[in-house]
Design a protein around this motif. Structure first.
Motif, mmCIF file in Angstrom:
data_model
loop_
_atom_site.group_PDB
_atom_site.id
_atom_site.type_symbol
_atom_site.label_atom_id
_atom_site.label_comp_id
_atom_site.label_asym_id
_atom_site.label_seq_id
_atom_site.Cartn_x
_atom_site.Cartn_y
_atom_site.Cartn_z
ATOM 1 N N GLU A 135 0.854 -1.179 0.000
ATOM 2 C CA GLU A 135 0.000 0.000 0.000
ATOM 3 C C GLU A 135 0.890 1.230 0.000
ATOM 4 O O GLU A 135 1.738 1.399 0.871
ATOM 5 C CB GLU A 135 -0.907 -0.008 1.231
ATOM 6 N N ASP A 183 0.584 5.360 -0.326
ATOM 7 C CA ASP A 183 -0.280 6.543 -0.390
ATOM 8 C C ASP A 183 -1.760 6.161 -0.553
ATOM 9 O O ASP A 183 -2.477 6.721 -1.382
ATOM 10 C CB ASP A 183 0.178 7.431 -1.570
ATOM 11 N N GLY A 184 -2.167 5.159 0.201
ATOM 12 C CA GLY A 184 -3.571 4.756 0.212
ATOM 13 C C GLY A 184 -3.993 3.883 -0.957
ATOM 14 O O GLY A 184 -5.154 3.485 -1.049
ATOM 15 N N ARG A 185 -3.053 3.623 -1.870
ATOM 16 C CA ARG A 185 -3.419 2.767 -3.009
ATOM 17 C C ARG A 185 -2.630 1.467 -2.995
ATOM 18 O O ARG A 185 -1.496 1.434 -2.533
ATOM 19 C CB ARG A 185 -3.158 3.504 -4.334
ATOM 20 N N GLN A 186 -3.234 0.418 -3.520
ATOM 21 C CA GLN A 186 -2.539 -0.871 -3.600
ATOM 22 C C GLN A 186 -1.632 -0.884 -4.825
ATOM 23 O O GLN A 186 -2.065 -0.603 -5.939
ATOM 24 C CB GLN A 186 -3.561 -2.021 -3.726
#
Ligand SMILES: Nc1ncnc2c1ncn2[C@@H]1O[C@H](COP(=O)(O)OP(=O)(O)OP(=O)(O)O)[C@@H](O)[C@H]1O
Ligand SMILES: [Mg+2]
Length: 237
Positions: free
Chosen positions: A14, A16-19
């Protein structure tokens, strides 16, 4: 041949909040008593693969099956020695608290060509000698598997060649399995019984050099041919 079976191995991080998917289903067999070299562009997941095989991190899914019981040692790009310990004690540190067999450290110091420097501290060693100490520390653990992440990248051409030859010799003597990450295609061609190209989080290509012997002349046509292929594959990534 027994070895390590890697099946559909997936790992994402993960950021910055993204996978961020890194390994997207790696299928690979790492044969026992052989050197398997991993090549691939920067950021393709080579270190991640090593960390998963070494158990430093868990995969999201998939499987890493070890044949027999295994003892794993790491050698990283930097030597990561303890500055306050001399060569001998840095090597003993690799035993993780176990008793050293008599003569073991002396033998290993000879193997990696550090005789005479037993009492030297890391700051008194050249980069190549520090890296030899790191290799010795890994060997002291008597590993059945050594995970090596660009271990010779910081060395000059000749020291690197010498270390490559030492590694070949050590691997033959110890008969351990080695998973070796490098950016150098020549190094891969010189060391690998098997070369694995990783792209887009998957195994793109596998070269089997099992029959090439150990003293390889990379200027021979067939190696130049393989090198051209690998360059094209890496360029295309
Ligand atoms: N702990 C982490 N948290 C978030 N992202 C990570 C983490 N570790 C690795 N990554 C990301 O995973 C991807 C693969 O990283 P990895 O270190 O495995 O690449 P690599 O193939 O070893 O690259 P290089 O050749 O530059 O060493 C990169 O995009 C990296 O940003
Ligand atoms: Mg890496």
């Amino acid at each position: 041949m027994a070895g390590i079976e890697i099946r559909d191995l997936k790992k994402s991080y993960e950021v910055d909040g993204r996978q961020l998917p890194v390994l997207k289903g790696i299928d690979l067999t790492i044969p026992e008593g052989r050197i398997t070299v991993v090549l691939g562009r920067s950021g393709c997941g080579k270190t991640t693969l090593l960390r998963l095989v070494g158990g430093l991190e868990a995969p999201d899914s998939g499987e890493i099956r070890f044949g027999a019981s295994h003892r794993t040692a790491f050698v990283f790009q930097e030597p990561r020695l303890m500055p306050w310990l001399d060569v001998t004690r840095n090597i003993l540190f690799g035993l993780r608290g176990r008793e050293a067999e008599p003569g073991l450290v002396k033998d290993i110091i000879e193997t990696v060509g550090l005789s005479g420097f037993e009492k030297a501290y890391p700051a008194q060693l050249s980069g190549g000698m520090q890296q030899r100490t790191a290799l010795a520390r890994a060997l002291a653990y008597r590993p059945s598997l050594i995970l090596m992440d660009e271990p010779f990248a910081a060395l000059d051409h000749f020291t690197r060649e010498q270390m490559q030859q030492e590694l070949i010799r050590v691997q033959e003597t110890e008969n351990c399995s080695i998973l070796f990450v490098t950016h150098s295609i020549d190094e891969a061609l010189l060391l690998g019984h098997r070369i694995v190209i990783i792209d887009q989080g998957q195994v793109e290509r596998l070269y089997d050099l099992e029959d090439e012997g150990r003293q390889r002349d990379l200027l021979e046509d067939r190696f130049i041919h393989i090198k051209r292929e690998i360059v094209a594959e890496l360029k295309g990534q």
